[in-house]
Write a protein that holds these residues in place. Structure first.
Motif, PDB file in Angstrom:
ATOM      1  N   ASP A   9       1.268  -1.148   0.063  1.00 31.37           N
ATOM      2  CA  ASP A   9       0.189  -0.234   0.165  1.00 31.37           C
ATOM      3  C   ASP A   9       0.554   1.398   0.187  1.00 31.37           C
ATOM      4  O   ASP A   9       1.507   1.250   0.864  1.00 31.37           O
ATOM      5  N   ASP A  10       0.429   2.667  -0.689  1.00 35.38           N
ATOM      6  CA  ASP A  10       1.433   3.983  -1.101  1.00 35.38           C
ATOM      7  C   ASP A  10       0.248   5.039  -1.093  1.00 35.38           C
ATOM      8  O   ASP A  10      -1.146   4.322  -1.411  1.00 35.38           O
ATOM      9  N   ASN A  11       1.034   6.081  -1.278  1.00 38.34           N
ATOM     10  CA  ASN A  11       0.254   7.138  -2.325  1.00 38.34           C
ATOM     11  C   ASN A  11       0.845   7.937  -3.117  1.00 38.34           C
ATOM     12  O   ASN A  11       2.065   7.846  -2.102  1.00 38.34           O
ATOM     13  N   PHE A  12       0.455   7.758  -3.924  1.00 41.02           N
ATOM     14  CA  PHE A  12       1.482   8.124  -5.210  1.00 41.02           C
ATOM     15  C   PHE A  12       0.458  10.138  -5.150  1.00 41.02           C
ATOM     16  O   PHE A  12      -0.199  10.172  -5.019  1.00 41.02           O
ATOM     17  N   GLN A  13       1.534  10.563  -5.803  1.00 39.92           N
ATOM     18  CA  GLN A  13       1.815  12.335  -6.251  1.00 39.92           C
ATOM     19  C   GLN A  13       1.689  12.318  -7.488  1.00 39.92           C
ATOM     20  O   GLN A  13       2.542  12.081  -7.843  1.00 39.92           O
ATOM     21  N   ILE A  14       0.761  13.302  -8.135  1.00 35.73           N
ATOM     22  CA  ILE A  14       1.251  14.084  -9.209  1.00 35.73           C
ATOM     23  C   ILE A  14       1.343  15.636  -9.266  1.00 35.73           C
ATOM     24  O   ILE A  14       0.430  15.459  -8.389  1.00 35.73           O
ATOM     25  N   PHE A  15       2.114  16.406  -9.540  1.00 28.93           N
ATOM     26  CA  PHE A  15       2.122  17.228  -9.326  1.00 28.93           C
ATOM     27  C   PHE A  15       2.327  17.755 -11.260  1.00 28.93           C
ATOM     28  O   PHE A  15       2.736  16.888 -12.204  1.00 28.93           O
ATOM     29  N   TYR A  16       1.954  19.008 -11.622  1.00 28.72           N
ATOM     30  CA  TYR A  16       1.322  19.620 -13.146  1.00 28.72           C
ATOM     31  C   TYR A  16       1.473  21.204 -11.835  1.00 28.72           C
ATOM     32  O   TYR A  16       1.395  21.810 -11.341  1.00 28.72           O
TER      33      TYR A  16
END
Length: 177
Positions: free
Chosen positions: A48-55
Motif C-alpha cells: 500500500d502506498d500513496n502516489f502524487q502527481i504535480f502539474y
C-alpha cells in the motif's frame, strides 16, 4: 357446440387484448465524461502506498503542492491502473510523478505511462519511460525488468520521483490541441 366454440374464441380474444404488454419508455441518460486531462500508470505496486502527481500550467511554471493530486494505491502483486484525473479545465504544461511515501516500499514494475485528453492519448511502455522522464536519485531503475526500487539513501526526505524531460511538454501540447 357451435356457441361454446364462439364463446371460447371470444374469451381467448379478450384475454389477448387485455394482457397486452405495456410498453414503458425508459429514458436513456447519457453520462458525459468530464473534460479532464488524465494520467494513467500501469504498475505492480506490492505494498500500500500513496502516489502524487504535480502539474504546472502557464500561470505557475514551478511544481507546487497546491497543484498536485494524491492517489491511494492498494498493494497488489498484479498490474493495476493508477489513474490521476486532473481537475476539470486544467491543461498541464508539465507533470512530475512521485511514486509514493511508503519508505518500506519494495521494487515496483512500471508497465506503461499514458496521458489522455478527450480522444487523444500518448503512451509509453516499459523502458520507453526514459524517453520523457528522468529517474530521481531515490529510485534505482532496472531496464531489463522495468522495475523501480526506492532507495532513500542518506536523504532526509523520502521522495522517489519521475522528473519530466523537456520533450514531455511537447507531447502534452500534441494531445491537448
Amino acid at each position: 357446440m357451435k356457441s361454446k366454440f364462439i364463446i371460447a374464441c371470444l374469451l381467448f380474444a379478450i384475454t389477448l387484448i387485455s394482457c397486452k404488454e405495456e410498453k414503458t419508455t425508459e429514458e436513456v441518460k447519457t453520462v458525459e465524461k468530464p473534460k479532464t486531462f488524465d494520467v494513467t500508470l500501469n504498475m505492480v505496486v506490492n505494498q500500500d502506498d500513496n502516489f502524487q502527481i504535480f502539474y504546472t500550467d502557464e500561470s505557475t511554471p514551478e511544481f507546487d503542492e497546491k497543484k498536485s493530486l494524491w492517489i491511494p494505491v492498494k498493494g497488489s502483486a498484479n498490474p493495476q491502473d493508477i489513474i490521476f484525473n486532473l481537475p476539470e479545465d486544467v491543461i498541464p504544461s508539465n507533470i512530475r510523478i512521485d511514486l509514493g511515501n511508503n519508505e518500506k516500499q519494495i521494487a515496483m514494475k512500471l508497465n506503461s505511462f499514458k496521458m489522455s485528453y478527450f480522444d487523444k492519448s500518448y503512451e509509453l511502455k516499459d523502458t520507453l519511460i526514459l524517453k520523457n522522464f528522468i529517474i530521481g536519485d531515490q529510485l534505482k531503475y532496472d531496464k531489463a525488468t522495468s522495475t523501480l526500487t526506492p532507495n532513500k539513501g542518506a536523504a532526509t526526505n523520502y521522495d522517489p520521483l519521475l522528473f519530466p524531460q523537456d520533450n514531455l511538454k511537447e507531447e502534452i501540447e500534441k494531445i491537448v490541441k
